[in-house]
Design a protein around this motif. Sequence first.
Motif, PDB file in Angstrom:
ATOM      1  N   UNK A 278       0.799  -1.225   0.000  1.00 58.60           N
ATOM      2  CA  UNK A 278       0.000   0.000   0.000  1.00 58.60           C
ATOM      3  C   UNK A 278       0.835   1.280   0.000  1.00 58.60           C
ATOM      4  N   UNK A 279       1.995   1.250   0.621  1.00 59.63           N
ATOM      5  CA  UNK A 279       2.778   2.476   0.688  1.00 59.63           C
ATOM      6  C   UNK A 279       4.274   2.198   0.819  1.00 59.63           C
ATOM      7  N   UNK A 280       4.687   1.456   1.837  1.00 63.68           N
ATOM      8  CA  UNK A 280       6.093   1.127   2.008  1.00 63.68           C
ATOM      9  C   UNK A 280       6.919   2.262   2.569  1.00 63.68           C
ATOM     10  N   UNK A 281       6.331   3.032   3.490  1.00 63.84           N
ATOM     11  CA  UNK A 281       7.031   4.162   4.095  1.00 63.84           C
ATOM     12  C   UNK A 281       7.184   3.937   5.595  1.00 63.84           C
ATOM     13  N   UNK A 282       8.377   4.165   6.111  1.00 67.03           N
ATOM     14  CA  UNK A 282       8.617   4.090   7.551  1.00 67.03           C
ATOM     15  C   UNK A 282       8.289   5.438   8.180  1.00 67.03           C
ATOM     16  N   UNK A 283       7.451   5.416   9.194  1.00 72.51           N
ATOM     17  CA  UNK A 283       6.942   6.647   9.803  1.00 72.51           C
ATOM     18  C   UNK A 283       7.480   6.764  11.226  1.00 72.51           C
ATOM     19  N   UNK A 284       8.764   7.056  11.338  1.00 72.56           N
ATOM     20  CA  UNK A 284       9.414   7.121  12.650  1.00 72.56           C
ATOM     21  C   UNK A 284       8.897   8.304  13.459  1.00 72.56           C
ATOM     22  N   UNK A 285       8.666   9.423  12.796  1.00 73.31           N
ATOM     23  CA  UNK A 285       8.275  10.642  13.511  1.00 73.31           C
ATOM     24  C   UNK A 285       6.940  10.476  14.232  1.00 73.31           C
ATOM     25  N   UNK A 286       6.060   9.622  13.723  1.00 74.50           N
ATOM     26  CA  UNK A 286       4.778   9.386  14.384  1.00 74.50           C
ATOM     27  C   UNK A 286       4.996   8.840  15.786  1.00 74.50           C
ATOM     28  N   UNK A 287       5.914   7.894  15.914  1.00 78.08           N
ATOM     29  CA  UNK A 287       6.204   7.321  17.223  1.00 78.08           C
ATOM     30  C   UNK A 287       6.823   8.380  18.138  1.00 78.08           C
ATOM     31  N   UNK A 288       7.645   9.251  17.573  1.00 79.11           N
ATOM     32  CA  UNK A 288       8.245  10.311  18.384  1.00 79.11           C
ATOM     33  C   UNK A 288       7.176  11.246  18.930  1.00 79.11           C
ATOM     34  N   UNK A 289       6.204  11.592  18.087  1.00 80.56           N
ATOM     35  CA  UNK A 289       5.130  12.486  18.526  1.00 80.56           C
ATOM     36  C   UNK A 289       4.247  11.806  19.571  1.00 80.56           C
ATOM     37  N   UNK A 290       4.020  10.524  19.411  1.00 83.48           N
ATOM     38  CA  UNK A 290       3.248   9.804  20.431  1.00 83.48           C
ATOM     39  C   UNK A 290       3.931   9.877  21.787  1.00 83.48           C
ATOM     40  N   UNK A 291       5.265   9.782  21.772  1.00 88.68           N
ATOM     41  CA  UNK A 291       6.009   9.928  23.015  1.00 88.68           C
ATOM     42  C   UNK A 291       5.850  11.312  23.610  1.00 88.68           C
ATOM     43  N   UNK A 292       5.872  12.332  22.765  1.00 90.93           N
ATOM     44  CA  UNK A 292       5.673  13.700  23.244  1.00 90.93           C
ATOM     45  C   UNK A 292       4.268  13.886  23.806  1.00 90.93           C
ATOM     46  N   UNK A 293       3.277  13.260  23.170  1.00 91.26           N
ATOM     47  CA  UNK A 293       1.901  13.372  23.641  1.00 91.26           C
ATOM     48  C   UNK A 293       1.712  12.721  25.008  1.00 91.26           C
TER      49      UNK A 293
END
Length: 366
Positions: free
Chosen positions: A168-183
């Motif tokens: 479907x895409x094949x993109x690694x979304x590392x920043x999402x996990x970083x933002x979850x940590x900030x949240x």
Amino acid sequence: MASKSLPVFRSSIPQCRPGVPENVTSGDVTAPIHIVTNVSELPPEFLNPSADNQLIIGLDCEGIDLCEKGALCVIQIAFTDAIYLVDIIEGGEALVRACKTALESSYIIKVIHDCKRDSEALYFQYNIKLHNVFDTQIAYSLIEEQEGKQRTPDDYVSFVSLLADSRYCGVTYIEKEEVRGLLRKDPNFWTYRPMSDKMIRTAADDVRFLLYIYQKMMEKLTKKSLWHLAVRGCLYCRCFCINENNYADWEPVPSLPDSLLAEGYMSKEILSVLDIPPGKMGVVIGKKGASILSIKESCNAEILIGGFKGPPDKVSLILFTKKKVSPVHKASPLSEGLGKGPTAKVKCRQTLPCIFARGCFQDSNP
């Protein structure tokens, strides 16, 4: 601004070719990002949807623990040529109200991943009844079922995992996990202004590839799956939007198409919201979730419990059936069943257990 020159929006979905992050160089990735604080900054074709100019957009929402009372802060909208971040903190309630027609319109398909909490926030905070969604989380599960893979009714893919899937895409979304940590450290993250570069990037990336994923999924979904997707999209949009009028003010759930009826296909999907007496939610869940697990094993159903976001005294049950649905037996009312404690196990393979015996098969849209 989204282009008006394209007569059919569906055919103009960007042909981006995401792969490993360093190879993502499509125009979709570099689409301009507009921070919207005034209604005039939104595309007119979005504000005034019509049958002559039907749209497909990517959609997401950000806020403070989004739910009935968790404040909505940003609405992200992806077009083929631009991404709009609707800044509710700066633009205020009038800006959200201006989006109501579009978000409720049948002329705009809203591609979204897991619509439940976004829909809940829009409904309770702005009386917006999110409609005509293409939920990629639901679509992923339906495609997995088409391909013969076994799953439980509530075994859903995360957005990060969906993006990473090369089909479907094949993109690694590392920043999402970083933002979850900030949240987790600061739930007010999305309230700060001006928006930081990280906030803007994350908000945009949450919708950037949705139209591409939509295109890839549409290539796989069968006629039956598309109908189930439409129905479940409706039910998931309203499952936490509890009201007293049995959803009479919502658009009706799509009926089974004549083409499927002609093929002899019989199916029905039902949303039922159950009231749980004070202090009895633990009985419903059971020790280590044993009661809920038993129900799921006995019935082809998904059970949605609001958790810490609530609602604290409701259980939403979505039942998938290929048979005519009859009311369950009335032998044990809800309160009586719950009084039996954790020993109220599922015994019957034809109906839900007695703890859900009162009215749990009522169709929210007869």
